[in-house]
Design an enzyme around this catalytic site. Structure first.
Site, short mmCIF file in Angstrom:
data_model
loop_
_atom_site.label_atom_id
_atom_site.label_comp_id
_atom_site.label_asym_id
_atom_site.label_seq_id
_atom_site.Cartn_x
_atom_site.Cartn_y
_atom_site.Cartn_z
N HIS A 70 1.19 6.96 -13.96
CA HIS A 70 2.51 6.45 -14.34
C HIS A 70 2.76 5.09 -13.65
CE1 HIS A 70 6.99 7.24 -15.12
NE2 HIS A 70 7.03 6.25 -14.26
N GLU A 71 2.44 5.02 -12.35
CA GLU A 71 2.72 3.78 -11.58
C GLU A 71 1.74 2.67 -11.96
OE1 GLU A 71 5.44 3.72 -10.17
OE2 GLU A 71 5.84 5.86 -10.03
N HIS A 92 2.95 1.05 -14.94
CA HIS A 92 4.01 0.06 -14.67
C HIS A 92 3.41 -1.31 -14.34
CE1 HIS A 92 7.89 2.01 -14.84
NE2 HIS A 92 7.56 2.98 -14.02
N GLN A 113 9.32 -2.75 -10.89
CA GLN A 113 10.60 -2.07 -11.12
C GLN A 113 11.74 -2.70 -10.30
OE1 GLN A 113 8.69 2.04 -10.69
NE2 GLN A 113 10.32 2.43 -12.15
N GLY A 127 7.89 7.85 -6.70
CA GLY A 127 7.01 6.68 -6.82
C GLY A 127 7.82 5.46 -7.21
N CYS A 160 11.48 8.52 -15.02
CA CYS A 160 11.22 7.15 -14.59
C CYS A 160 12.51 6.58 -14.04
CB CYS A 160 10.73 6.31 -15.78
SG CYS A 160 10.36 4.60 -15.31
N LEU A 161 12.41 5.97 -12.86
CA LEU A 161 13.63 5.42 -12.23
C LEU A 161 14.22 4.29 -13.08
CD1 LEU A 161 12.50 5.43 -8.48
CD2 LEU A 161 13.99 7.08 -9.66
O1 K1U Z 1 7.89 5.13 -11.35
C1 K1U Z 1 8.97 5.70 -11.37
O2 K1U Z 1 9.83 5.38 -12.18
C2 K1U Z 1 9.23 6.81 -10.39
C3 K1U Z 1 9.10 8.19 -11.01
C4 K1U Z 1 7.69 8.69 -10.77
C5 K1U Z 1 7.20 9.83 -11.62
C6 K1U Z 1 7.92 10.98 -11.78
C7 K1U Z 1 7.44 12.03 -12.55
C8 K1U Z 1 6.22 11.91 -13.14
C9 K1U Z 1 5.49 10.76 -12.99
C10 K1U Z 1 5.98 9.72 -12.23
C11 K1U Z 1 10.15 9.08 -10.35
O3 K1U Z 1 10.14 9.26 -9.18
S1 K1U Z 1 11.32 9.85 -11.36
C12 K1U Z 1 12.25 10.86 -10.22
C13 K1U Z 1 11.53 12.09 -9.80
O4 K1U Z 1 10.54 12.47 -10.38
C14 K1U Z 1 12.04 12.86 -8.64
C15 K1U Z 1 13.15 12.47 -7.93
C16 K1U Z 1 13.60 13.24 -6.86
C17 K1U Z 1 12.94 14.38 -6.49
C18 K1U Z 1 11.83 14.79 -7.19
C19 K1U Z 1 11.37 14.03 -8.26
ZN ZN Z 2 8.53 4.78 -13.94
#
Ligand code: K1U
Ligand code: ZN
Length: 203
Positions: free
Chosen positions: A153-154, A157, A68, A63, A111-112
């Site tokens: 989560h999004e 943000h 971000q 996401g 979270c990225l």
């Molecule tokens: O919003 C963000 O920072 C993105 C975040 C979204 C998220 C992840 C987990 C729970 C709730 C919301 C991410 O994408 S973190 C990376 C991640 O989860 C992932 C990356 C590669 C493969 C699988 C998962």
């Molecule tokens: Zn995030």
């Protein structure tokens, strides 16, 4: 001699190319900004969506919210397809939770904008979200499981809320300290977190 006319609705290919953008990292204050709703899905919003998808897939993440990448507009991209499945990009414009269940569920979130940090977060297990798609059409969906977690989560943000706001103050303070130190060392991009170094460990 010039013949024909330019259709203003059609993107000019050299202008419409996608671009990977830099993802903001904690403690960037922009991550605490409340985003503005989108009033019309115009060419600038479509270009933003393209850039967000490119940035999200490159990270990689499941996401991304526009803030971000430093754009304070209520736009969210998502793709929950598994590794062996075809891409399934989703776009949520002005997403808003209109109902949430009393039942809770816990998921280890990442979270990225907070690289290499994962923590369990408890949220409503199911939500109803209203939003607009990339064609400006309104929808309402009921979500549970990972979709419900990721949507919350999004949407957080877009309101300047981060998942670390739901963990204990002790843990949050540790995370903030680590990222402030990293910022002082000039580590302000996600690339700086690709290598696991002792400085990046929280404890
Ligand atoms: O919003 C963000 O920072 C993105 C975040 C979204 C998220 C992840 C987990 C729970 C709730 C919301 C991410 O994408 S973190 C990376 C991640 O989860 C992932 C990356 C590669 C493969 C699988 C998962
Ligand atoms: Zn995030």
């Amino acid at each position: 001699m010039v013949t024909g006319s330019i259709d203003p609705r059609r993107p000019t290919p050299y202008i419409a190319s996608m671009a990977k953008r830099e993802i903001l990292i904690l403690p960037d204050p922009k991550l605490r900004v409340k985003s503005e709703p989108v009033t019309a899905v115009d060419a600038s919003v479509r270009a933003l969506i393209d850039d967000m998808l490119e940035t999200m897939y490159d990270a990689p993440g499941i996401g991304l919210a526009a803030i971000q990448i430093g754009v304070p507009r209520c736009v969210v991209t998502m793709d929950l397809a598994k590794k062996d499945e075809p891409k399934a990009p989703q776009v949520f414009i002005n997403p808003e939770v209109v109902w949430s269940s009393d039942e809770k569920s816990t998921y280890e979130e990442g979270c990225l904008s907070i690289p290499e940090y994962y923590e369990e977060v408890e949220r409503p297990a199911a939500v109803k979200v209203k939003y607009m798609d990339a064609d400006g059409k309104s929808h309402e969906i009921e979500a549970d499981g990972l979709l419900a977690t990721c949507l919350q989560h999004e949407i957080d943000h877009t309101n300047g809320v981060l998942f670390i706001d739901y963990i204990s103050k002790l843990k949050r303070d540790r995370v903030m300290k680590k990222f402030k130190k990293a910022q002082k060392r000039g580590e302000t991009t996600r690339d700086a977190y690709k290598e696991d170094t002792p400085e990046h460990r929280i404890g």
